[in-house]
Enzyme design. Structure first.
Site, PDB file in Angstrom:
ATOM      1  N   ASN A  37       0.821  -1.215   0.000  1.00 11.19           N
ATOM      2  CA  ASN A  37       0.000   0.000   0.000  1.00 11.19           C
ATOM      3  C   ASN A  37       0.855   1.265   0.000  1.00 11.19           C
ATOM      4  OD1 ASN A  37      -2.425   1.323  -0.009  1.00 11.19           O
ATOM      5  ND2 ASN A  37      -2.864   1.009   2.179  1.00 11.19           N
ATOM      6  N   HIS A 122     -13.987  -4.422  11.061  1.00  6.64           N
ATOM      7  CA  HIS A 122     -13.684  -3.092  11.594  1.00  6.64           C
ATOM      8  C   HIS A 122     -14.955  -2.293  11.847  1.00  6.64           C
ATOM      9  CE1 HIS A 122      -9.418  -2.538   9.759  1.00  6.64           C
ATOM     10  NE2 HIS A 122      -9.576  -3.739  10.276  1.00  6.64           N
ATOM     11  N   ARG A 147     -13.240  -5.058  15.697  1.00  7.95           N
ATOM     12  CA  ARG A 147     -12.245  -4.063  16.100  1.00  7.95           C
ATOM     13  C   ARG A 147     -12.940  -2.720  16.235  1.00  7.95           C
ATOM     14  NH1 ARG A 147      -7.346  -1.535  12.432  1.00  7.95           N
ATOM     15  NH2 ARG A 147      -8.927   0.051  12.034  1.00  7.95           N
ATOM     16  N   TYR A 159      -6.771   8.254  12.520  1.00  6.51           N
ATOM     17  CA  TYR A 159      -6.509   7.129  11.624  1.00  6.51           C
ATOM     18  C   TYR A 159      -7.301   5.912  12.075  1.00  6.51           C
ATOM     19  CZ  TYR A 159      -4.302   3.759   8.655  1.00  6.51           C
ATOM     20  OH  TYR A 159      -4.105   2.797   7.708  1.00  6.51           O
ATOM     21  N   ASP A 211      -6.895  -1.331  17.797  1.00  8.82           N
ATOM     22  CA  ASP A 211      -5.612  -1.121  17.116  1.00  8.82           C
ATOM     23  C   ASP A 211      -5.016   0.204  17.569  1.00  8.82           C
ATOM     24  OD1 ASP A 211      -3.482  -1.069  15.384  1.00  8.82           O
ATOM     25  OD2 ASP A 211      -4.654  -1.522  13.588  1.00  8.82           O
ATOM     26  N   HIS A 213      -2.080   1.261  16.440  1.00  9.55           N
ATOM     27  CA  HIS A 213      -1.351   1.798  15.279  1.00  9.55           C
ATOM     28  C   HIS A 213       0.012   2.369  15.642  1.00  9.55           C
ATOM     29  CE1 HIS A 213      -4.118   1.113  12.076  1.00  9.55           C
ATOM     30  NE2 HIS A 213      -5.125   1.654  12.721  1.00  9.55           N
ATOM     31  N   GLU A 237      -3.557  -4.026  19.578  1.00  9.57           N
ATOM     32  CA  GLU A 237      -2.688  -4.273  18.417  1.00  9.57           C
ATOM     33  C   GLU A 237      -1.652  -3.160  18.260  1.00  9.57           C
ATOM     34  OE1 GLU A 237      -5.073  -4.878  14.959  1.00  9.57           O
ATOM     35  OE2 GLU A 237      -3.555  -4.065  13.615  1.00  9.57           O
ATOM     36  N   GLU A 263       1.861  -6.639  11.502  1.00  7.18           N
ATOM     37  CA  GLU A 263       1.370  -6.393  10.138  1.00  7.18           C
ATOM     38  C   GLU A 263       2.427  -5.759   9.242  1.00  7.18           C
ATOM     39  OE1 GLU A 263      -2.109  -4.003  11.217  1.00  7.18           O
ATOM     40  OE2 GLU A 263      -1.195  -2.294  10.244  1.00  7.18           O
ATOM     41  N   ARG A 284       0.837 -11.099  13.640  1.00  9.20           N
ATOM     42  CA  ARG A 284      -0.064 -10.594  12.597  1.00  9.20           C
ATOM     43  C   ARG A 284       0.564 -10.516  11.199  1.00  9.20           C
ATOM     44  NH1 ARG A 284      -4.348  -8.153  12.586  1.00  9.20           N
ATOM     45  NH2 ARG A 284      -3.675  -6.238  11.551  1.00  9.20           N
ATOM     46  N   HIS A 313      -3.044  -9.865   9.440  1.00  9.12           N
ATOM     47  CA  HIS A 313      -3.529  -8.627   8.843  1.00  9.12           C
ATOM     48  C   HIS A 313      -4.431  -8.971   7.654  1.00  9.12           C
ATOM     49  CE1 HIS A 313      -2.102  -4.663   6.738  1.00  9.12           C
ATOM     50  NE2 HIS A 313      -3.196  -4.449   7.442  1.00  9.12           N
ATOM     51  N   GLU A 340      -8.135 -11.048  10.328  1.00  9.74           N
ATOM     52  CA  GLU A 340      -8.780  -9.755  10.052  1.00  9.74           C
ATOM     53  C   GLU A 340      -9.474  -9.815   8.688  1.00  9.74           C
ATOM     54  OE1 GLU A 340      -5.981  -6.539   9.734  1.00  9.74           O
ATOM     55  OE2 GLU A 340      -7.514  -5.001   9.999  1.00  9.74           O
ATOM     56  N   TRP A 403       4.357   6.548  12.991  1.00  6.23           N
ATOM     57  CA  TRP A 403       3.261   6.308  12.080  1.00  6.23           C
ATOM     58  C   TRP A 403       1.888   6.502  12.655  1.00  6.23           C
ATOM     59  CZ3 TRP A 403      -0.801   3.587  10.337  1.00  6.23           C
ATOM     60  CH2 TRP A 403      -1.099   3.984   9.034  1.00  6.23           C
TER      61      TRP A 403
HETATM   62  O1  EZ4 Z   1      -3.218   0.472   8.604  1.00  3.38           O
HETATM   63  O2  EZ4 Z   1      -3.601  -1.935   5.994  1.00  3.38           O
HETATM   64  O3  EZ4 Z   1      -5.058  -3.589  11.248  1.00  3.38           O
HETATM   65  N1  EZ4 Z   1      -5.179  -3.009  10.244  1.00  3.38           N
HETATM   66  C1  EZ4 Z   1      -4.523  -1.917   9.901  1.00  3.38           C
HETATM   67  C2  EZ4 Z   1      -4.697  -1.411   8.514  1.00  3.38           C
HETATM   68  C3  EZ4 Z   1      -3.402  -0.792   8.020  1.00  3.38           C
HETATM   69  C4  EZ4 Z   1      -3.395  -0.672   6.533  1.00  3.38           C
HETATM   70  C5  EZ4 Z   1      -2.085  -0.068   6.034  1.00  3.38           C
HETATM   71  O4  EZ4 Z   1      -1.982  -0.214   4.656  1.00  3.38           O
HETATM   72  O5  EZ4 Z   1      -3.796  -1.377  10.712  1.00  3.38           O
HETATM   73  O6  EZ4 Z   1      -5.751  -0.513   8.416  1.00  3.38           O
HETATM   74 CO    CO Z   2      -3.332  -2.663  12.322  1.00  2.35          CO
END
Ligand code: EZ4
Ligand code: CO
Length: 403
Positions: A37, A122, A147, A159, A211, A213, A237, A263, A284, A313, A340, A403
């Site tokens: 991605n 999600h 999630r 995000y 998550d 992130h 996560e 992931e 993951r 993932h 997922e 990130w």
């Molecule tokens: O941010 O796949 O757990 N899932 C995630 C995703 C990732 C994207 C990044 O390309 O964290 O939404």
């Molecule tokens: Co994630």
């Protein structure tokens, strides 16, 4: 069974996908997902310029040997681009192997260890109420594990939260990366309030995941895990960025909230310390970014020795080819935990018609030979590539955040 042709096709039915198609002298063909991605064309070029010439004339049945030929032969090993390219070749060769044997791929992996593959979806919202509604909607669709992500009140776009009235899609096409802001303290205060409400609303049976992130430092993640313990998450996560893995020890020492990570890992070398020291509960890594089915199965087997289960993932930036591969993997490995699943758009499903099915919170890869995914190249050609980026995050003072 010689490989006679290998081609890379980039298409964008709503979002970008890179697909490798390998053809053999017997007329069999196999598909591999090569989507990274936001950096799609790097892998497409790596494949078409550097790997395709190595594949023509090779025996398609030599999957393990081809894996090592590509992994060791590059000299500069690992890295997301290299490992995604190798994964695509590996997936396509397993697809061909299944078709040659007239069996679904999971039957080549020792058969099914379970009847179905548990998946989570999600749910998200700009407010707690919207998040409650989103979860209720997913529960009505049959999901047993969900999630939950929610914007921190007063802190703008977060995000992992869908924009109002739109499907959640991690990358945005056209233009430069969008910029989000991040502030840790309000998030740490808000997260337990959110999950307290969700448990009150949905009771204890629904499995909830969250998550982070990679947004926290270890001591902050430890505090988050502790504050979420009463709400019994299936996992938290990516609590911290995983380059510095010692941080997981800090988290582990402070909380019983289960931890999932991986992931963005590209191989077993990113994962083995966390697994062997039992610092995580779920690994993951995905088929597409961690070297394909051949390599992911080795990661799973290492994890099996150390009480770690898989939780691959499965966002929409992994194509239906990867999703199918993940389901064959998940049905067969003994220590599968959960997969997922973000449903692809209808346009994507039309480009990649597939045998896998979803019902009542579980999926099955289907019984079609190989991976069980087709590819309508004519339709794909009507969706040309569009550059897309994931958003970036800044702290309130403007500095780049992890990130
Ligand atoms: O941010 O796949 O757990 N899932 C995630 C995703 C990732 C994207 C990044 O390309 O964290 O939404
Ligand atoms: Co994630």
């Amino acid at each position: 069974m010689r490989i006679t042709d290998a081609r890379v096709i980039v298409c964008s039915p709503g979002r970008n996908f890179v697909t490798l198609k390998i053809v053999t002298e017997d007329g069999l063909s196999g598909l591999g997902d090569a989507t990274l991605n936001g950096r799609e064309l790097a892998v497409a070029t790596y494949l078409s310029e550097h790997l395709v010439p190595l594949l023509i004339g090779r025996d398609a049945r030599r999957i393990e040997d081809t894996w090592h030929y590509l992994y060791k032969g590059v000299y500069w090993r690992k890295g997301a681009v290299t490992m995604t390219a190798i994964a695509a070749v590996d997936m396509a060769l397993w697809d061909i192997a299944g078709k040659a044997a007239n069996k679904p791929v999971y039957q080549l992996f020792g058969g099914a260890s379970r009847e179905e593959v548990l998946v989570y979806s999600h749910a998200s919202g700009a407010t707690i109420e919207q998040t409650v509604e989103s979860i209720a909607d997913h529960a009505r669709q049959g999901y047993r594990a969900i999630r939950a992500q929610c914007a921190v009140p007063g802190h703008g776009q977060t995000y992992g939260v869908a924009k109002a009235g739109r499907r959640y899609e991690p990358a945005e096409r056209g233009g430069l990366p969008s910029e989000t802001t991040w502030s840790t303290e309000p998030y740490l205060q808000f997260a337990p309030v959110l999950f307290a409400r969700l448990r009150r609303e949905f009771g204890s049976e629904l499995q909830l995941l969250h998550d982070v992130h990679h947004r926290l430092r270890p001591i902050e993640a430890a505090r988050l895990g502790k504050s979420l313990e009463p709400y019994q998450l299936l996992w938290m996560e990516d609590p911290v960025p995983a380059e510095l893995q010692e941080g997981f020890r800090t988290i582990r020492q402070h909380t019983t909230t289960p931890i999932a990570v991986g992931e963005v890992f590209d191989s077993i070398y990113d994962a083995y310390r966390l697994i062997q020291e039992q610092l995580i509960d779920y690994i993951r890594c995905t088929v597409v970014h961690a070297g394909g089915l051949t390599h992911l199965r080795k990661i799973a087997q290492l994890a099996e020795l150390f009480h770690v289960r898989t939780g691959c993932h499965g966002a929409t930036d992994l194509s239906p080819v990867c999703m199918a591969a993940a389901l064959h993997f998940g049905l067969s490995v003994h220590n599968f935990g959960i997969q997922e699943y973000m449903r692809h758009s209808e346009a994507t499903d039309r480009v990649f018609p597939h045998a896998y099915t979803f019902a009542d919170g579980f999926m099955h890869p289907g019984e079609a030979p190989g991976l069980g995914v087709g590819f309508d190249e004519t339709l794909a050609a009507t969706y040309p590539y569009q550059r897309a980026y994931l958003p970036v995050a800044r702290r309130l003072d403007g500095t780049m955040h992890d990130w």
